[in-house]
Scaffold this motif. Sequence first.
Motif, mmCIF file in Angstrom:
data_model
loop_
_atom_site.group_PDB
_atom_site.id
_atom_site.type_symbol
_atom_site.label_atom_id
_atom_site.label_comp_id
_atom_site.label_asym_id
_atom_site.label_seq_id
_atom_site.Cartn_x
_atom_site.Cartn_y
_atom_site.Cartn_z
ATOM 1 N N ILE A 1 32.875 63.532 54.705
ATOM 2 C CA ILE A 1 34.265 63.091 54.587
ATOM 3 C C ILE A 1 34.851 63.369 53.209
ATOM 4 O O ILE A 1 36.072 63.325 53.036
ATOM 5 N N ASP A 2 34.001 63.665 52.235
ATOM 6 C CA ASP A 2 34.494 64.004 50.894
ATOM 7 C C ASP A 2 35.191 65.362 50.877
ATOM 8 O O ASP A 2 35.894 65.690 49.911
ATOM 9 N N LYS A 3 35.030 66.142 51.927
ATOM 10 C CA LYS A 3 35.626 67.473 51.988
ATOM 11 C C LYS A 3 37.099 67.443 52.385
ATOM 12 O O LYS A 3 37.790 68.464 52.301
ATOM 13 N N LEU A 4 37.590 66.271 52.838
ATOM 14 C CA LEU A 4 38.972 66.163 53.300
ATOM 15 C C LEU A 4 39.699 65.038 52.578
ATOM 16 O O LEU A 4 39.081 64.058 52.155
ATOM 17 N N ASN A 5 41.015 65.165 52.468
ATOM 18 C CA ASN A 5 41.789 64.026 51.962
ATOM 19 C C ASN A 5 41.926 62.996 53.078
ATOM 20 O O ASN A 5 41.653 63.279 54.246
ATOM 21 N N CYS B 1 33.326 66.133 60.095
ATOM 22 C CA CYS B 1 34.720 65.683 60.206
ATOM 23 C C CYS B 1 35.715 66.826 60.065
ATOM 24 O O CYS B 1 36.888 66.691 60.450
ATOM 25 N N ARG B 2 35.288 67.956 59.520
ATOM 26 C CA ARG B 2 36.200 69.084 59.316
ATOM 27 C C ARG B 2 36.383 69.915 60.579
ATOM 28 O O ARG B 2 37.311 70.721 60.671
ATOM 29 N N ILE B 3 35.464 69.733 61.529
ATOM 30 C CA ILE B 3 35.455 70.576 62.726
ATOM 31 C C ILE B 3 35.753 69.720 63.952
ATOM 32 O O ILE B 3 35.149 68.674 64.154
ATOM 33 N N SER B 4 36.672 70.177 64.763
ATOM 34 C CA SER B 4 37.008 69.442 65.984
ATOM 35 C C SER B 4 35.779 69.312 66.869
ATOM 36 O O SER B 4 34.906 70.188 66.893
ATOM 37 N N VAL B 5 35.690 68.193 67.574
ATOM 38 C CA VAL B 5 34.567 67.980 68.476
ATOM 39 C C VAL B 5 34.503 69.135 69.471
ATOM 40 O O VAL B 5 35.515 69.563 70.025
ATOM 41 N N GLN B 6 33.296 69.695 69.646
ATOM 42 C CA GLN B 6 33.107 70.895 70.463
ATOM 43 C C GLN B 6 32.671 70.543 71.880
ATOM 44 O O GLN B 6 32.226 69.420 72.158
#
Length: 212
Positions: free
Chosen positions: A144-148, A115-120
């Motif tokens: 998803i725990d890496k982002l608010n 979820c932190r990286i845009s779809v490539q």
Amino acid sequence: MKIFSAQFEKSTVKSNQFFFSDFPEYVFAGRSNVGKSSLINFITNRKKLAKVSSHPGRTQFINYFLINHQWYLIDLPGYGYSIIKNRKKETQKLITDYISFFKKNLTCLFLLIDCRISVQKIDIDFMKKLKAFGIHFCIIFTKIDKLNQKTLNQNIFLCQKKIEKQIFSIPKYFKVSVKEKSGKDKIIHLIEKFNKIYENQFYRKKLMIPNS
């Protein structure tokens, strides 16, 4: 659905090692180090069922895990990277062979995206390949725990728009955190639903086969 049994069945490194069964197969795919093995362990409530590595490209085989003696979870190698020199092309061919020629029981493919990286582009290309082969797939946004919550929703929205621009409207998706142990119930519920559909279709086909 309760998972009471989960065991490693076999690994395949070549397409001539693929095998057929009467069980539905649920495939986990995605870029290297996106969290496929960790998610398999989370879903099955096993700490070491699938081998987890912090180094991308470790999984070089297709790994089969038999669940409840009734269906398979399958861990595909990560696409786009290989830690073993000169192995990348062979690994990608193995993935393509599986989804194109040995999809008889492939009930649903879960495509994992960090979820932190845009779809490539490589993700989009893989989705196009799945669509061309008629593979039903869903998306799982991992870590998803890496982002608010706000940033997570923004990232998913941007992924949706990018996919829609390149291919089609985004398929069904899930949000999962292995660390916080959230998101697996909806995935298991979907698998249970597909298992019932598969079972009904399987028995209808058997009833149509005349006795010899």
